[in-house]
Design a protein around this motif. Structure first.
Motif, PDB file in Angstrom:
ATOM      1  N   LEU A 144       0.829  -1.211   0.000  1.00 57.36           N
ATOM      2  CA  LEU A 144       0.000   0.000   0.000  1.00 57.36           C
ATOM      3  C   LEU A 144       0.863   1.260   0.000  1.00 57.36           C
ATOM      4  O   LEU A 144       0.584   2.219  -0.726  1.00 57.36           O
ATOM      5  N   LYS A 145       1.896   1.255   0.825  1.00 56.17           N
ATOM      6  CA  LYS A 145       2.777   2.423   0.898  1.00 56.17           C
ATOM      7  C   LYS A 145       3.461   2.672  -0.444  1.00 56.17           C
ATOM      8  O   LYS A 145       3.565   3.819  -0.898  1.00 56.17           O
ATOM      9  N   ASP A 146       3.955   1.596  -1.047  1.00 58.67           N
ATOM     10  CA  ASP A 146       4.623   1.753  -2.346  1.00 58.67           C
ATOM     11  C   ASP A 146       3.700   2.424  -3.356  1.00 58.67           C
ATOM     12  O   ASP A 146       4.081   3.395  -4.028  1.00 58.67           O
ATOM     13  N   ARG A 147       2.490   1.937  -3.492  1.00 61.15           N
ATOM     14  CA  ARG A 147       1.592   2.435  -4.537  1.00 61.15           C
ATOM     15  C   ARG A 147       0.963   3.784  -4.200  1.00 61.15           C
ATOM     16  O   ARG A 147       0.936   4.681  -5.026  1.00 61.15           O
ATOM     17  N   TRP A 148       0.442   3.923  -2.984  1.00 62.62           N
ATOM     18  CA  TRP A 148      -0.365   5.109  -2.673  1.00 62.62           C
ATOM     19  C   TRP A 148       0.400   6.234  -1.985  1.00 62.62           C
ATOM     20  O   TRP A 148      -0.090   7.349  -1.921  1.00 62.62           O
ATOM     21  N   ILE A 149       1.573   5.966  -1.481  1.00 61.73           N
ATOM     22  CA  ILE A 149       2.352   7.019  -0.826  1.00 61.73           C
ATOM     23  C   ILE A 149       3.580   7.378  -1.657  1.00 61.73           C
ATOM     24  O   ILE A 149       3.834   8.545  -1.968  1.00 61.73           O
ATOM     25  N   ASP A 150       4.359   6.332  -2.018  1.00 62.48           N
ATOM     26  CA  ASP A 150       5.589   6.574  -2.776  1.00 62.48           C
ATOM     27  C   ASP A 150       5.379   6.536  -4.279  1.00 62.48           C
ATOM     28  O   ASP A 150       6.275   6.911  -5.042  1.00 62.48           O
ATOM     29  N   GLU A 162      -1.563  10.937  -9.660  1.00 63.38           N
ATOM     30  CA  GLU A 162      -2.993  11.257  -9.749  1.00 63.38           C
ATOM     31  C   GLU A 162      -3.864  10.002  -9.797  1.00 63.38           C
ATOM     32  O   GLU A 162      -5.072  10.056  -9.524  1.00 63.38           O
ATOM     33  N   ASP A 163      -3.267   8.874 -10.135  1.00 61.80           N
ATOM     34  CA  ASP A 163      -4.035   7.630 -10.182  1.00 61.80           C
ATOM     35  C   ASP A 163      -4.110   6.941  -8.821  1.00 61.80           C
ATOM     36  O   ASP A 163      -4.858   5.973  -8.646  1.00 61.80           O
ATOM     37  N   TYR A 164      -3.327   7.440  -7.856  1.00 67.22           N
ATOM     38  CA  TYR A 164      -3.272   6.795  -6.547  1.00 67.22           C
ATOM     39  C   TYR A 164      -3.393   7.830  -5.433  1.00 67.22           C
ATOM     40  O   TYR A 164      -2.463   8.056  -4.671  1.00 67.22           O
ATOM     41  N   PRO A 165      -4.548   8.465  -5.311  1.00 66.16           N
ATOM     42  CA  PRO A 165      -4.725   9.442  -4.226  1.00 66.16           C
ATOM     43  C   PRO A 165      -4.906   8.741  -2.883  1.00 66.16           C
ATOM     44  O   PRO A 165      -5.481   7.658  -2.808  1.00 66.16           O
ATOM     45  N   ALA A 166      -4.377   9.342  -1.841  1.00 66.80           N
ATOM     46  CA  ALA A 166      -4.498   8.780  -0.492  1.00 66.80           C
ATOM     47  C   ALA A 166      -5.338   9.706   0.379  1.00 66.80           C
ATOM     48  O   ALA A 166      -5.154  10.925   0.365  1.00 66.80           O
ATOM     49  N   PHE A 167      -6.261   9.129   1.126  1.00 69.57           N
ATOM     50  CA  PHE A 167      -7.134   9.903   2.009  1.00 69.57           C
ATOM     51  C   PHE A 167      -6.972   9.368   3.432  1.00 69.57           C
ATOM     52  O   PHE A 167      -7.110   8.177   3.674  1.00 69.57           O
ATOM     53  N   PHE A 168      -6.661  10.251   4.370  1.00 68.56           N
ATOM     54  CA  PHE A 168      -6.429   9.854   5.749  1.00 68.56           C
ATOM     55  C   PHE A 168      -7.557  10.350   6.644  1.00 68.56           C
ATOM     56  O   PHE A 168      -8.103  11.431   6.430  1.00 68.56           O
ATOM     57  N   ALA A 169      -7.899   9.543   7.647  1.00 70.23           N
ATOM     58  CA  ALA A 169      -8.929   9.926   8.608  1.00 70.23           C
ATOM     59  C   ALA A 169      -8.442   9.604  10.011  1.00 70.23           C
ATOM     60  O   ALA A 169      -7.924   8.512  10.257  1.00 70.23           O
ATOM     61  N   ASP A 170      -8.573  10.560  10.932  1.00 69.79           N
ATOM     62  CA  ASP A 170      -8.140  10.356  12.306  1.00 69.79           C
ATOM     63  C   ASP A 170      -9.184   9.578  13.099  1.00 69.79           C
ATOM     64  O   ASP A 170     -10.390   9.678  12.842  1.00 69.79           O
ATOM     65  N   THR A 171      -8.723   8.827  14.069  1.00 69.80           N
ATOM     66  CA  THR A 171      -9.625   8.064  14.926  1.00 69.80           C
ATOM     67  C   THR A 171     -10.644   8.973  15.607  1.00 69.80           C
ATOM     68  O   THR A 171     -11.814   8.613  15.759  1.00 69.80           O
ATOM     69  N   GLU A 172     -10.204  10.164  16.004  1.00 70.86           N
ATOM     70  CA  GLU A 172     -11.103  11.081  16.706  1.00 70.86           C
ATOM     71  C   GLU A 172     -12.295  11.521  15.857  1.00 70.86           C
ATOM     72  O   GLU A 172     -13.323  11.926  16.388  1.00 70.86           O
ATOM     73  N   THR A 173     -12.168  11.464  14.532  1.00 68.43           N
ATOM     74  CA  THR A 173     -13.241  11.938  13.667  1.00 68.43           C
ATOM     75  C   THR A 173     -14.249  10.844  13.321  1.00 68.43           C
ATOM     76  O   THR A 173     -15.235  11.116  12.635  1.00 68.43           O
ATOM     77  N   ASN A 174     -14.018   9.634  13.798  1.00 64.14           N
ATOM     78  CA  ASN A 174     -14.949   8.536  13.534  1.00 64.14           C
ATOM     79  C   ASN A 174     -16.071   8.588  14.564  1.00 64.14           C
ATOM     80  O   ASN A 174     -15.872   8.247  15.723  1.00 64.14           O
ATOM     81  N   TRP A 175     -17.242   8.999  14.148  1.00 64.20           N
ATOM     82  CA  TRP A 175     -18.335   9.220  15.093  1.00 64.20           C
ATOM     83  C   TRP A 175     -18.883   7.909  15.670  1.00 64.20           C
ATOM     84  O   TRP A 175     -19.681   7.920  16.595  1.00 64.20           O
ATOM     85  N   HIS A 176     -18.471   6.764  15.139  1.00 60.50           N
ATOM     86  CA  HIS A 176     -18.900   5.485  15.700  1.00 60.50           C
ATOM     87  C   HIS A 176     -18.115   5.119  16.961  1.00 60.50           C
ATOM     88  O   HIS A 176     -18.527   4.235  17.707  1.00 60.50           O
ATOM     89  N   ASN A 177     -16.971   5.763  17.182  1.00 67.02           N
ATOM     90  CA  ASN A 177     -16.153   5.455  18.347  1.00 67.02           C
ATOM     91  C   ASN A 177     -16.684   6.146  19.598  1.00 67.02           C
ATOM     92  O   ASN A 177     -16.966   7.348  19.577  1.00 67.02           O
ATOM     93  N   ASP A 178     -16.780   5.380  20.666  1.00 69.44           N
ATOM     94  CA  ASP A 178     -17.203   5.926  21.943  1.00 69.44           C
ATOM     95  C   ASP A 178     -16.161   6.926  22.454  1.00 69.44           C
ATOM     96  O   ASP A 178     -14.959   6.728  22.283  1.00 69.44           O
ATOM     97  N   GLU A 179     -16.608   8.016  23.087  1.00 64.54           N
ATOM     98  CA  GLU A 179     -15.688   9.061  23.557  1.00 64.54           C
ATOM     99  C   GLU A 179     -14.672   8.514  24.558  1.00 64.54           C
ATOM    100  O   GLU A 179     -13.492   8.875  24.511  1.00 64.54           O
ATOM    101  N   GLN A 218       0.608   6.253  13.376  1.00 66.69           N
ATOM    102  CA  GLN A 218       0.254   5.071  12.588  1.00 66.69           C
ATOM    103  C   GLN A 218      -1.119   4.522  12.964  1.00 66.69           C
ATOM    104  O   GLN A 218      -1.970   4.301  12.093  1.00 66.69           O
ATOM    105  N   GLU A 219      -1.318   4.270  14.268  1.00 65.63           N
ATOM    106  CA  GLU A 219      -2.518   3.562  14.696  1.00 65.63           C
ATOM    107  C   GLU A 219      -3.758   4.447  14.780  1.00 65.63           C
ATOM    108  O   GLU A 219      -4.872   3.963  14.596  1.00 65.63           O
ATOM    109  N   LEU A 220      -3.586   5.736  15.074  1.00 69.45           N
ATOM    110  CA  LEU A 220      -4.749   6.614  15.248  1.00 69.45           C
ATOM    111  C   LEU A 220      -5.009   7.518  14.046  1.00 69.45           C
ATOM    112  O   LEU A 220      -6.097   8.048  13.909  1.00 69.45           O
ATOM    113  N   ARG A 221      -3.999   7.684  13.211  1.00 71.66           N
ATOM    114  CA  ARG A 221      -4.152   8.598  12.081  1.00 71.66           C
ATOM    115  C   ARG A 221      -3.818   7.971  10.731  1.00 71.66           C
ATOM    116  O   ARG A 221      -3.855   8.637   9.710  1.00 71.66           O
ATOM    117  N   GLY A 222      -3.489   6.683  10.750  1.00 70.10           N
ATOM    118  CA  GLY A 222      -3.312   5.959   9.503  1.00 70.10           C
ATOM    119  C   GLY A 222      -2.085   6.318   8.695  1.00 70.10           C
ATOM    120  O   GLY A 222      -2.009   5.985   7.510  1.00 70.10           O
TER     121      GLY A 222
END
Length: 267
Positions: free
Chosen positions: A2-8, A21-38, A56-60
């Motif tokens: 994944l890193k090779d294709r979408w990051i590097d 342009e064929d391999y855009p990457a979209f990141f989402a933080d754990t805090e923004t996932n409304w399914h997670n309990d506070e 790595q673990e909370l922000r991908g």
């Protein structure tokens, strides 16, 4: 991959450039996932703190990690079930008690080939007394070795004993000893096989081992006496307690004998 294709933006294993342009990457933080309990998110943030693992673990994010404790670990080599028809001589369950952090139970057996095979895992945050007792009782255990830190009459080891479970303190809680036991078992021998196999039924243990990294000081020096903050090692510790017991019974692996004498005070 994944890193090779979408990051590097290169072809994995080849290095040929790919159009970004064929391999855009979209990141989402754990805090923004409304399914997670506070409370769950708050616990994660407190656990990982301001570390690479939080990125790595909370922000991908993809991070470069140095000081890995077990670089020899490879799922293609170390994850294998007890071969069909192979007899096992004994089973031991290791337990690392938790609270907001997970309680981990790992079961291993000794195969007739002298290797250790994982067979079962229980891994639960906010684990209740009933959940733990029922999980352990379901395995009809012959021996349970537990985190030895709390041996008080009201501690968790005595609690398990009151329910009739064969629970005992592990032989040692020494950091260096546990690491050496794991390393010596994970090493591949002259026959091309390691001394231990994990089961696909131990997903948390499989996830923890390759992520354990030694603490790096502000000066950039690596110390082998602790892990980087925020890393889960509960399944790893539970497994280590089993390995201590197996080594005492089997007299292996040889590379740890001197340390065993020094720490346990026994021959």
């Amino acid at each position: 991959w994944l890193k090779d294709r979408w990051i590097d933006h290169i072809v994995p294993g080849v290095g040929t450039e790919l159009p970004s342009e064929d391999y855009p990457a979209f990141f989402a933080d754990t805090e923004t996932n409304w399914h997670n309990d506070e409370d769950f998110v708050r616990d994660l943030l407190a656990s990982y703190g301001d570390t690479l693992w939080a990125e790595q673990e909370l922000r991908g994010r993809f991070v470069i990690v140095r000081g890995r404790a077990f670089p020899q670990f490879n799922e293609f080599i170390h994850v294998r079930e007890l071969p069909e028809g192979m007899k096992s001589r004994r089973a031991i369950i290791g337990v690392d008690f938790g609270g907001s952090r997970p309680t981990a139970c790992e079961e291993f057996v000794e195969g007739e080939d002298g290797r250790i095979y994982g067979t079962w895992e229980f891994y639960q945050r906010y684990c209740s007394e009933r959940q733990l007792v029922e999980a352990l009782a379901s395995r009809n255990p012959k021996k349970i070795v537990c985190d030895p830190q709390d041996k008080t009459p009201t501690g968790p080891i005595n609690m398990l004993q009151r329910y009739g479970l064969p629970a005992f303190p592990a032989r040692s809680n020494n950091f260096e000893l546990r690491e050496r036991l794991w390393r010596s078992r994970l090493n591949v021998g002259d026959d091309g096989k390691p001394g231990i196999y994990l089961s696909a039924r131990q997903p948390n243990l499989i996830a923890e081992i390759p992520h354990l990294v030694h603490y790096r000081t502000k000066e950039g020096e690596i110390t082998t006496e602790r892990w980087e903050p925020g890393l889960d090692d509960h399944a790893y510790d539970a497994g280590a307690y089993c390995l201590e017991e197996f080594e005492s019974i089997m007299g292996r692996p040889k590379p740890t004998i001197d340390i065993r004498r020094a720490v346990w005070g026994r021959r």
